[in-house]
Structure formats: C-alpha cells, structure tokens
Design a protein around this motif. Structure first.
Motif, mmCIF file in Angstrom:
data_model
loop_
_atom_site.group_PDB
_atom_site.id
_atom_site.type_symbol
_atom_site.label_atom_id
_atom_site.label_comp_id
_atom_site.label_asym_id
_atom_site.label_seq_id
_atom_site.Cartn_x
_atom_site.Cartn_y
_atom_site.Cartn_z
ATOM 1 N N THR A 92 -81.470 -27.122 6.125
ATOM 2 C CA THR A 92 -82.887 -27.714 6.534
ATOM 3 C C THR A 92 -83.026 -27.902 7.981
ATOM 4 O OG1 THR A 92 -82.769 -28.906 4.380
ATOM 5 C CG2 THR A 92 -84.509 -29.046 5.508
ATOM 6 N N GLY A 93 -81.867 -28.473 8.704
ATOM 7 C CA GLY A 93 -82.228 -28.882 9.949
ATOM 8 C C GLY A 93 -82.455 -27.451 10.709
ATOM 9 N N GLU B 190 -83.568 -24.695 9.554
ATOM 10 C CA GLU B 190 -84.738 -24.133 9.107
ATOM 11 C C GLU B 190 -86.058 -24.673 9.826
ATOM 12 O OE1 GLU B 190 -85.724 -22.247 6.508
ATOM 13 O OE2 GLU B 190 -84.302 -21.422 6.312
ATOM 14 N N THR B 191 -85.748 -26.073 9.914
ATOM 15 C CA THR B 191 -86.848 -26.769 10.848
ATOM 16 C C THR B 191 -86.950 -26.346 12.169
ATOM 17 O OG1 THR B 191 -86.443 -28.644 9.476
ATOM 18 C CG2 THR B 191 -87.578 -29.094 11.523
ATOM 19 N N PHE B 192 -86.010 -25.910 12.816
ATOM 20 C CA PHE B 192 -86.082 -25.208 14.133
ATOM 21 C C PHE B 192 -86.532 -23.548 14.167
ATOM 22 C CE2 PHE B 192 -83.112 -28.714 15.959
ATOM 23 C CZ PHE B 192 -84.078 -29.228 16.675
ATOM 24 N N HIS C 135 -85.329 -19.549 9.780
ATOM 25 C CA HIS C 135 -85.696 -18.424 8.864
ATOM 26 C C HIS C 135 -86.309 -17.308 9.610
ATOM 27 C CE1 HIS C 135 -86.131 -17.120 4.900
ATOM 28 N NE2 HIS C 135 -87.524 -16.564 5.305
ATOM 29 N N TYR D 129 -83.403 -15.522 11.075
ATOM 30 C CA TYR D 129 -82.908 -14.548 10.000
ATOM 31 C C TYR D 129 -83.628 -13.373 10.009
ATOM 32 C CZ TYR D 129 -81.097 -13.072 5.638
ATOM 33 O OH TYR D 129 -80.721 -12.451 4.555
ATOM 34 N N ASP D 130 -84.767 -13.465 9.742
ATOM 35 C CA ASP D 130 -85.725 -12.328 9.427
ATOM 36 C C ASP D 130 -85.555 -11.302 10.657
ATOM 37 O OD1 ASP D 130 -86.472 -13.020 6.995
ATOM 38 O OD2 ASP D 130 -88.504 -13.893 7.606
ATOM 39 N N LYS E 127 -77.124 -15.714 5.287
ATOM 40 C CA LYS E 127 -77.761 -16.848 5.563
ATOM 41 C C LYS E 127 -77.227 -17.862 4.878
ATOM 42 C CE LYS E 127 -82.151 -18.750 4.840
ATOM 43 N NZ LYS E 127 -83.707 -18.860 5.037
ATOM 44 N N GLU F 184 -72.889 -17.271 1.210
ATOM 45 C CA GLU F 184 -74.394 -17.341 0.713
ATOM 46 C C GLU F 184 -74.424 -18.335 -0.267
ATOM 47 O OE1 GLU F 184 -77.476 -14.282 1.938
ATOM 48 O OE2 GLU F 184 -75.590 -13.490 1.185
ATOM 49 N N THR G 128 -76.588 -18.725 -2.180
ATOM 50 C CA THR G 128 -77.166 -18.019 -3.413
ATOM 51 C C THR G 128 -76.378 -16.766 -4.029
ATOM 52 O OG1 THR G 128 -78.434 -16.851 -1.756
ATOM 53 C CG2 THR G 128 -79.551 -18.623 -2.715
ATOM 54 N N GLY H 161 -83.913 -36.495 4.339
ATOM 55 C CA GLY H 161 -82.720 -35.904 4.594
ATOM 56 C C GLY H 161 -82.491 -34.913 5.756
ATOM 57 N N THR H 162 -83.317 -34.940 6.515
ATOM 58 C CA THR H 162 -83.057 -34.430 7.732
ATOM 59 C C THR H 162 -83.111 -34.994 9.144
ATOM 60 O OG1 THR H 162 -84.680 -32.599 6.649
ATOM 61 C CG2 THR H 162 -84.003 -32.051 8.896
ATOM 62 N N ALA I 26 -80.686 -35.496 11.052
ATOM 63 C CA ALA I 26 -80.499 -35.047 12.543
ATOM 64 C C ALA I 26 -81.600 -34.699 13.362
ATOM 65 C CB ALA I 26 -79.490 -33.983 12.402
ATOM 66 N N LEU I 27 -82.824 -34.305 13.144
ATOM 67 C CA LEU I 27 -83.849 -34.124 13.898
ATOM 68 C C LEU I 27 -85.058 -34.984 13.830
ATOM 69 C CD1 LEU I 27 -83.727 -30.344 12.741
ATOM 70 C CD2 LEU I 27 -82.594 -31.420 14.449
ATOM 71 N N ASN J 34 -84.605 -14.594 0.650
ATOM 72 C CA ASN J 34 -83.915 -15.837 0.292
ATOM 73 C C ASN J 34 -85.135 -16.881 -0.011
ATOM 74 O OD1 ASN J 34 -81.245 -15.448 0.349
ATOM 75 N ND2 ASN J 34 -81.127 -15.745 2.512
ATOM 76 N N LEU K 219 -88.243 -22.323 1.651
ATOM 77 C CA LEU K 219 -88.323 -23.736 1.570
ATOM 78 C C LEU K 219 -89.848 -24.132 1.380
ATOM 79 C CD1 LEU K 219 -86.232 -26.177 2.361
ATOM 80 C CD2 LEU K 219 -87.341 -26.175 4.604
ATOM 81 N N LYS L 38 -93.106 -27.344 4.775
ATOM 82 C CA LYS L 38 -93.039 -27.142 6.032
ATOM 83 C C LYS L 38 -92.313 -28.263 6.794
ATOM 84 C CE LYS L 38 -92.805 -24.660 9.705
ATOM 85 N NZ LYS L 38 -91.587 -23.679 9.805
ATOM 86 N N PHE L 39 -91.131 -28.391 7.413
ATOM 87 C CA PHE L 39 -90.622 -29.227 8.015
ATOM 88 C C PHE L 39 -90.906 -29.359 9.608
ATOM 89 C CE2 PHE L 39 -87.459 -31.490 5.050
ATOM 90 C CZ PHE L 39 -87.975 -30.854 4.165
ATOM 91 N N HIS L 40 -91.235 -30.368 10.065
ATOM 92 C CA HIS L 40 -91.758 -30.157 11.705
ATOM 93 C C HIS L 40 -90.437 -31.388 12.038
ATOM 94 C CE1 HIS L 40 -94.877 -27.691 11.451
ATOM 95 N NE2 HIS L 40 -95.437 -28.458 10.515
ATOM 96 N N GLY L 41 -89.736 -30.928 13.011
ATOM 97 C CA GLY L 41 -88.653 -32.027 13.641
ATOM 98 C C GLY L 41 -88.975 -32.423 15.043
#
Lengths: 569, 192
Positions: free
Chosen positions: A34-35, A37-39, A42, A45-46, A65, A147, A149, B134-135, B137-138, B163, B166, B169-172
């Motif tokens: 998730t960390g 992903e936030t940055f 994803h 990856y694409d 991924k 992975e 998944t 739970g994020t 760290a950011l 895949n 999510l 949308k998370f903003h850190g």
C-alpha cells in the motif's frame, strides 16, 4: 487448475513449476504494498508492462507485482533479479531508462539507487542496505518477492510443503507438540503460548471447532498484519490448515478490517485458488482433512480485535467483549471451542513445521522465541516494516535499522503497543525486546507498532491523544472503561488548558490504576498505559504545564468532586 | 456516537431490486451472523443506510429492526445520512498524528467549509476521520473514496488481466499546503 488429489501430486506440481522457472531470466519486481501504491507504484508497474511490450521483450523479462518490501519511506521500490539491484523512489520517467540501461546493457542507474544518509555511500544491492542487513526475515522472507495473487508463485518457493510434510509424516498430536516445543507465543500482543492454546482446543470436547485468524489490526501505527495478508496470504492459509489439522477444526474465519480493502481482495483470491487446487475444501490432498475458510469483514470497531468481541461481531452482534472465563478455547464462536490466532502467529506456523521446533527456538530470548515483525512509524527516518529476532534492543531498531530521528532532531520516546502500550524514554532504549521486558518498563509488546516521537512532541498531548482514542473506541459495556477514560480525558484537557493542579496528577494516577484493575477487557485494562507511562517518565512535562498555569495567578483551588461539577457525557 | 435513523425527505425513492437480489442469494434461513454483511452491502450500494432499505431488510430476514438499529449504531462504518460522492478520510492514527494530521484536517474543514463528520451541501464531499489505515510509513495519510462503487475512482473500471486494484485512493505525506491541490482535482471531476 486441476484439483490435486494427493501430497505426491502437490510435490510433482512444485517440481514442475521449479523446472519451468527460468533462473537466467531477468525479473523486475515492483513493490505493490500500500505504501508504494500510494506513491504511484501501480503506474510504474503499468509503465514497465507497456515498455516491455513495446520492445517485444516479454520473453526475456519477467515482471511481477509483489507485496510490501518494507522500506516504504523510499517507495516506489523496484528490485531487479538476479543482480539484486535495488531502485528506490522510482519515477515514471525512470522506467524507460531502467529497461534501456539496466535490463539491456546491465548498467546501474545512478539516480535511482540508495544512498546511505549517514555515510553518503551509494549502495546498489538490496542485501547490502543497512535497513535490510540488520534484519532477520522469517515471516517476511517471501514478502516482496512472490506475487501474492499467484498460488503457483508460493508453491514454487516451497509453499505448502509444510502441509505436505505434516500430512505425510505427522499426527495431529505431534503437530501440537512441535508448536509447543517451538515456544511460539501469540503475536497479537498478549503473548499466550500458541501450542498451549492449540492443545486446549484440541482436547476440548465436541466435534465442531473453529479457527479464527484475527486480522483486525486496529492499533494505530501498526501495519504488520496488513503487509502479510497483502504480500503473502497463502502463508497464513497454510498456517490455518496446519492448525485445523492439529485441532480438528473444519471451519475457519479470517476477520479483516474493512479499512484494508486490498487485504480482503487478496485473501479472497488466495482462498479461491486454494479451493480450486484442492488445498482447501473436502478431503484435502486426498486425506481425511476438511477445512473451509470464510472472510469476515470488520465494520469499523477497534474493540473487535479483542477475541470475545470479535466472536460477537462474527455472530452478527454488537462487538462487545464478555467476561472470561470461559475462554474461547473452551466456549467461543457459537459456544464451540474456538482458537483465535493473530495473522503473524499463523504465518510463523509453516516455518516451524518446515524447519522444526528446535531450529525456531534457537532464535530469540529465553521466554520469547523467534522473530517479530515491527512497523516503524512517526518521526523516524526509515519508516516501514522490519523483522528482527526477539531480544534485539530498541536502540538497534530505531537507530541502526530505522536510521534515527527525522530532521536530526533529538529522540524523546518510542511508543509501543498502540493505545494499549506505553511510552518508553531514552534510558530504556537498550532493553532487549521481549514480552516480559517491555512490560517491565510499563509498555507492552502489542502487535508490533513502534511510533517514534521527537523532542518537539508534548508527551501530555500525546497521552491525551491515546486516551481520546480509547475513549472513542470504548464499547461502553463496563463502567471503568466507559466513564473512567472519559474522566481521564477531562483531566488531561484541564491540564492542557492551563487549569491543572498538583492533585490532578495523583487523581490521574489512581484513576489509571483503577481502570487497569477493574475493566472487563484488554482495551479498558490497557487504556491508561499511555498516561501512566508518561506520568512515570515525563512527569516534568505535566508539572511544567501545571506550574505555567499558576504563573501570575494563584492556582485554582481543587474543587471537591460533587455531582454538580462532574460533567456527564 | 450520535446517530439517528430517520426518513430523509430529500432522498429520492430508493431502488430496492439490487438489494432483494442480494438477499435472495442467501436462500437459507437467516441467522444473525448474516446481518453485518447485508448492512455492508446496503451501505455499498446506496452509500448509506436508507431507512426504507433497513425496513426492507428486516422484513425479508425477520431480524428485528431494533436489532439492526443496534448494530448500525455500534459500528463506525455505517451511516444513516446520505454521503458525498467522495468520502475524504483523514487518518488520525498515531503515526499520522505525530506528523501533523490535525493541521491537515483543519485545512480540509476550512477548504470544504464543513466540520469533520459532515457532508458538503452539494453532496460532493464527506469529511471524516479514520483510526488508522495502516500506511503509517507515509503519514499523514488522506484516503479519498467514492461512496458508491469505490473502485471506479481509481482510474476507471478494472482492466482485465491486471492485478486487483486498490479500491480507495491513498494520498501520502499530505500537508496543509498540498491538500488543496488534491481536493481541487476531485472538485474538477465531472460526474460521469
């Protein structure tokens, strides 16, 4: 996928998957935690997928991924195997360069590699970065490399081989014995010996028994369970299967917070895959083992992490704890013997079965065996997820792995165990971490959140934050917790508002002790910890707030407590 | 927790068909343990728990409305009032707290001109706080999700072969300075 009908077939599948694996191929692993992903992980990856496609390199390069790599602060992360090149803070514009320079020409991209902030040394390999070298990754060993998944990915690295070994060679009582010998204790915080719990459930009368995986990780500042569920859900399922076999459970639940949508999706996918492959369901791998798993999603109540409240929530009731005994191991879900284990506890199980109890209990301290995953957060440089052997000191974690306090400020305290834990000052940083030592200094192991605060932070305000959290999350069933935490909050507000008096401190202390002794469940019993520990170690901060308020004017006389001046919520 | 179940005059008649289909899928005799998943479904499709839907659930499942009310008020995720298209969740977990989540919340209240827990008059935004996502760290973290079909906000519907995305949308590493920009992005988005 064809259903596997025996352990032999599983073994054969693993061998054929291993053979198909082309070790000479370059593989790009993009962190999908998730960390990262936030940055924008994803998008990275694409972009990789697209670039590789445009260049027609699909056959030469693998792209994956994977789950959380731990070093969230430096995200998005990309690891290139087999050279083990570690790229951090990767930008979309780097993607083309990484393909052109690193993948094709084998050159390292200078601007994306890690620079040690202390030595200014540039480090190319993941395994040479201090953040990783000081760790011992058991539970997280495949996190970030497979992975999540893909069940095939997990099987390829040896996944479900413990299940195989157990079904072929071990009786259920031998499994319980092995876990007991390993010395594994509950990773949810309380530290109850797992093998002992399993034994109680195993020996409990009745045919219907349940196994619940507690993924209601509500402690603010903790994200270990999330990373495990998102990064390697099959390891938890394998742990549950081993438990089901040992205790004779036919039905299992994974209780996950609704705040973790990705964990819910990945675990569901893992369950579906395991069902399809015959690893879950009836007559697992042709043996007399039947086990199904269902996900239960939380609905936003912190107290549901408490086992009896969690059971009430699954039963469709308000998530309120009840008095123990009887313990869930004797009378739990629908009054049947129920084993509740934390995510990380269950993730440890396959490793113990694979490597043996005597291997496991060599790691750690006398009473706390194995490793523990911690989440580093707050005013610390290297925030993220780490795993260290029990007995590692707080100083090593915070300064060696965590890289010290941000912006060069001074360390003030580390808060462990979330709202149930305490604040530990610098004097105790050399405490080796285990269940007992943390309790001795007024905190708890908790689920593993470590929040570091710097010298700018007011400890009184910090304590108030936790009490307000606990007050908010109190279910209201028992009086000490419902009203006691409210009173503590009132007093802290009074002190912070400049109206505190000396006697407030003794009232706070006494109130805290009373709540601790008389509350029904763990939430109430531990709610005063942040206040009690700060009163003990940072009393001067409370005192200076009180003295400041008396500057210039005489301190307000202590009011006698009467029904009129006690506000009710 | 001040929650009141009420018939909302403003809310249009709700479509119950989807709910009926979902409940019918259960087939078996209902027991209490089905109620939370059903309520979560109601909240998912309507964005809140409309009174009519709850009465319908009660009739269908023979679970008393009083019990449904008790559960709805206990769990923080359930809401009895319609919510904005985007739910802005400010994480106030410990790690975000020590990194200044309060300032971000204050800035959001100022920008949207509502208090935490409220919805803007145009039903575009609901502002609320969340314990911990739970994020850590950011931190500070702000999560923006749509009240309906939360996946749609993350770059359109799921592409096949990709895949799992999510949902929210998370903003850190949000600051009072950069939060305005983030909100403006959602402000500008037109209804599809």
């Amino acid at each position: 996928m064809n259903k596997l009908r025996s352990t032999k077939e599983l073994h054969a599948l693993r061998e054929s998957l291993k053979k198909d694996q082309k070790n000479d191929r370059i593989s790009l692993i993009v962190c999908g935690g998730t960390g990262c992903e936030t940055f924008g992980g994803h998008d990275i990856y694409d972009a990789f997928v697209e670039t590789i496609k445009n260049k027609g390199m699909e056959d030469a390069v693998d792209i994956k991924k994977a789950g959380c790599q731990g070093f969230c602060e430096r995200g998005p992360l990309v690891v290139i195997k087999p050279a083990d090149i570690f790229y951090q803070k990767v930008k979309k514009s780097d993607v083309q360069k990484i393909i052109d320079e690193t993948v094709i020409k084998g050159k390292v991209l200078e601007n994306a590699i890690y620079t040690d902030p202390q030595t200014r040394k540039k480090i190319v390999k993941r395994t040479e970065i201090p953040f990783y070298t000081k760790q011992l990754q058991n539970v997280l060993r495949y996190n970030g490399f497979i992975e999540p998944t893909s069940i095939h990915d997990y099987i390829t690295v040896g996944g479900y081989s413990s299940l195989e070994k157990m079904l072929d060679k071990m009786s259920s009582s031998e499994v319980v014995e092995e876990i007991k010998l390993s010395g594994l204790r509950g990773r949810g915080g309380a530290g109850f010996p797992t093998g002992k719990k399993w034994e109680i459930v195993r020996n409990a009368p009745g045919d219907i028994k349940y196994l619940i995986c507690n993924g209601d990780e509500g402690d603010p500042g903790a994200f270990m369970d999330r990373a495990i569920l998102e990064g390697n859900p099959h390891q938890v399922i394998e742990g549950m299967l081993i438990g089901a076999y040992a205790m004779g459970c036919r039905k299992g639940y994974v209780y996950i917070r609704a705040e973790y949508p990705m964990a819910v999706k990945y675990v569901q996918k893992a369950i579906d895959q395991a069902n399809e492959l015959g690893i879950l369901g009836q007559n697992i791998l042709g043996k007399d083992l039947h086990f199904e798993i269902e996900i239960k999603k939380g609905a936003g109540a912190f107290v549901c992490g408490e086992e009896t409240a969690l059971i009430a929530s699954i039963e469709g009731l308000r998530g309120m704890p009840r008095a123990k005994p009887p313990y869930p191991a004797v009378s739990g879900l629908w009054k049947k013997p129920t084993c509740i284990n934390n995510v990380e506890t269950l993730a440890n199980i396959p490793i113990i079965i694979e490597k043996g109890a005597s291997w496991f209990n060599k790691i750690g301290t006398e009473n706390s065996k194995g490793t523990k995953v911690f989440a580093l957060a707050g005013n610390i440089n290297n925030t993220g997820l780490i795993e260290v052997p029990m007995g590692t000191t707080l100083r090593e974690i915070i300064f060696d792995i965590g890289g010290g306090v941000t912006k060069g400020r001074k360390f003030k305290a580390v808060q462990t165990g979330g709202p149930s834990g305490g604040c530990i000052p610098e004097d105790f940083l050399d405490t080796p971490i285990d269940y007992e030592s943390l309790q001795k200094v007024g905190s708890i192991m908790g689920s593993g959140g470590l929040v570091v605060v710097d010298d700018k932070t007011s400890m009184v305000e910090f304590a108030r934050y936790f009490i307000s959290f606990s007050q908010n999350e109190s279910c209201g069933k028992c009086v000490p917790c419902r009203i006691g935490t409210k009173r503590m909050l009132d007093i802290l507000d009074k002190i912070l508002g400049g109206k505190g008096t000396e006697s407030d401190l003794s009232v706070l202390w006494e109130l805290g002790k009373t709540i601790h002794e008389t509350s029904l469940c763990g939430l109430g019993q531990s709610a005063p910890n942040p206040v009690l520990s700060t009163l003990k170690y940072f009393r001067n901060e409370y005192e200076s707030l009180i003295n400041k308020s008396s500057d210039g004017k005489t301190p307000e006389k202590d009011k006698e407590i009467t029904p009129e001046n006690v506000s009710t919520k | 927790m001040n929650k009141k179940m009420q018939k909302n005059q403003e809310s249009p008649d709700i479509e119950l068909q989807k709910l009926e289909d979902y409940i019918d899928k259960f087939h078996t005799k209902f027991d209490n343990s089905d109620i939370i998943p059903i309520l979560q479904f109601v909240q998912d499709i309507y964005g809140y728990l409309p009174c009519d839907a709850l009465e319908f659930v009660s009739k269908k499942t023979h679970i008393p409305l009083s019990r449904i009310y008790g559960i709805s008020t206990f769990y923080a995720h359930f809401s009895f009032v319609p919510r904005g298209k985007y739910t802005i969740k400010v994480c106030i977990g410990t790690a975000c707290h020590v990194r200044g989540a309060e300032k971000v919340n204050a800035k959001l209240e100022e920008l949207l001109n509502i208090k935490n827990g409220e919805t803007t008059a145009d039903y575009k935004f609901t502002l609320e706080s969340v314990g911990c996502v739970g994020t850590c760290a950011l931190g500070p973290i702000v999560v923006v999700g749509t009240s309906k079909k939360s996946e749609a906000c993350c770059g359109g519907p799921l592409k096949s072969g990709r895949n799992v995305s999510l949902g929210d949308k998370f903003h850190g590493q949000v600051t009072p300075e950069n939060i305005e920009e983030i909100i403006n992005k959602y402000q500008g988005e037109t209804d599809e």
